[in-house]
Scaffold this motif. Sequence first.
Motif, PDB file in Angstrom:
ATOM      1  N   ASP A  51      23.157   9.824  15.749  1.00  0.00           N
ATOM      2  CA  ASP A  51      24.337  10.704  15.789  1.00  0.00           C
ATOM      3  C   ASP A  51      25.473   9.995  15.068  1.00  0.00           C
ATOM      4  O   ASP A  51      25.898   8.910  15.469  1.00  0.00           O
ATOM      5  N   MET A  52      25.973  10.611  14.015  1.00  0.00           N
ATOM      6  CA  MET A  52      27.054  10.032  13.222  1.00  0.00           C
ATOM      7  C   MET A  52      28.399  10.604  13.664  1.00  0.00           C
ATOM      8  O   MET A  52      28.666  11.794  13.490  1.00  0.00           O
ATOM      9  N   GLY A  53      29.241   9.759  14.233  1.00  0.00           N
ATOM     10  CA  GLY A  53      30.537  10.202  14.737  1.00  0.00           C
ATOM     11  C   GLY A  53      30.378  10.834  16.105  1.00  0.00           C
ATOM     12  O   GLY A  53      30.746  11.994  16.306  1.00  0.00           O
ATOM     13  N   THR A  54      29.880  10.081  17.060  1.00  0.00           N
ATOM     14  CA  THR A  54      29.463  10.653  18.341  1.00  0.00           C
ATOM     15  C   THR A  54      30.618  11.068  19.243  1.00  0.00           C
ATOM     16  O   THR A  54      30.433  11.879  20.141  1.00  0.00           O
ATOM     17  N   GLY A  55      31.828  10.532  19.015  1.00  0.00           N
ATOM     18  CA  GLY A  55      32.949  10.890  19.886  1.00  0.00           C
ATOM     19  C   GLY A  55      32.693  10.450  21.315  1.00  0.00           C
ATOM     20  O   GLY A  55      32.487   9.266  21.594  1.00  0.00           O
ATOM     21  N   THR A  56      32.660  11.392  22.225  1.00  0.00           N
ATOM     22  CA  THR A  56      32.430  11.093  23.646  1.00  0.00           C
ATOM     23  C   THR A  56      30.952  10.907  23.977  1.00  0.00           C
ATOM     24  O   THR A  56      30.615  10.681  25.141  1.00  0.00           O
ATOM     25  N   GLY A  57      30.068  11.028  22.991  1.00  0.00           N
ATOM     26  CA  GLY A  57      28.636  10.879  23.237  1.00  0.00           C
ATOM     27  C   GLY A  57      27.939  12.152  23.638  1.00  0.00           C
ATOM     28  O   GLY A  57      26.789  12.133  24.085  1.00  0.00           O
ATOM     29  N   ILE A  58      28.596  13.284  23.433  1.00  0.00           N
ATOM     30  CA  ILE A  58      28.062  14.549  23.921  1.00  0.00           C
ATOM     31  C   ILE A  58      26.707  14.911  23.312  1.00  0.00           C
ATOM     32  O   ILE A  58      25.797  15.364  24.019  1.00  0.00           O
ATOM     33  N   LEU A  59      26.532  14.717  21.997  1.00  0.00           N
ATOM     34  CA  LEU A  59      25.288  15.152  21.364  1.00  0.00           C
ATOM     35  C   LEU A  59      24.064  14.385  21.864  1.00  0.00           C
ATOM     36  O   LEU A  59      23.078  15.011  22.286  1.00  0.00           O
ATOM     37  N   PRO A  60      24.040  13.053  21.842  1.00  0.00           N
ATOM     38  CA  PRO A  60      22.838  12.382  22.355  1.00  0.00           C
ATOM     39  C   PRO A  60      22.597  12.637  23.839  1.00  0.00           C
ATOM     40  O   PRO A  60      21.438  12.702  24.275  1.00  0.00           O
TER      41      PRO A  60
END
Length: 247
Positions: A51-60
Motif C-alpha cells: 500500500d503506497m501512502g497508507t495514511g491511517t492504515g485503512i487499506l491493509p
Amino acid sequence: MEPNLLPGERIDDLQLNDLHIIQSENGFRFGMDAVLLSDFARVRPREHVVDMGTGTGILPILLSAQREDATFTAFEVQPDMADMAERSIALNGLSQRIRVCAEDMRNAAALLGYGSAHMVVSNPPYGKQGSTLKNSTEGVTLARHEAAISIGEWTASCAAVLRNMGRLCMVFPAQRLLELTDAYRSARIEPKRIRLVYAKVDRAPYLVLLEGMKNARPGLLWMPPLVVYEPDGSETAEIHRIYHRKV
C-alpha cells in the motif's frame, strides 16, 4: 490488545470482522474512497500486497479480511501517521501480517526489492500540483494534494515494486482519468479493469477505480457503474453490500 491512544485520538469500529482503527479527531481521516478501493481490489491467496501512502492504515487493515494468508507492507512518509497506522494494526492483532514503513514511497523498490509485490493498492493525493488550495494543516495537505510528487512519479514508484503481470489498483478523481491512464501506461501498467463511481445515477462520475497489470496486453473490462445514493438520498444496495450492512 489495549489501545495506546494519544490526546485527540479515537477508535472507530470498521464494522468488519471486529476490526477497528485509530484516527485523529482533527487530522486526516479515511473516507469512502478507501472503502470502495478495498472492495474493488482482489487479494489472491498468499499474495504480498503493498500500500503506497497508507495514511491511517485503512487499506491493509480492510484487505486483511479478504485473505488470512496474505501479507502487506504499507508505506507512509509522515512519521505520526505511520505510528498511528502501526498502533491500529497492533490493536487488531495484525502486526505479523502488516508491516508499516515510515518512508517515502519512492524508496519502496530499493527497500523491498524491484518486482517483489503481487499487487499494489493506492489512494493517492487528488489535488494536482500547483492547482489546488492547501489545507490548514501540513498533514492533511500531504494526504490530499500532490505537494511533492506527481501522479506520474507516484505510479512509477508503484510499478517498480510490481512483479511481471502484477496488479496496480487505484482510486482517483474521474475528471483526471486520462492523466491516470497515461501514468499507468508510461509505467508499463496496462489498464485492465475499471469502475466509475457516481454520487447519483443522473450525475457525472466523481471517482474512478482502476486496475492495471504490469506488461500485459491491451484489453479493458468495464464494470457496472457504482452509484452511492438513490434519488431520495438513501444509500444504494451496493453501498450496503460494500459496508457489510444489513438492508
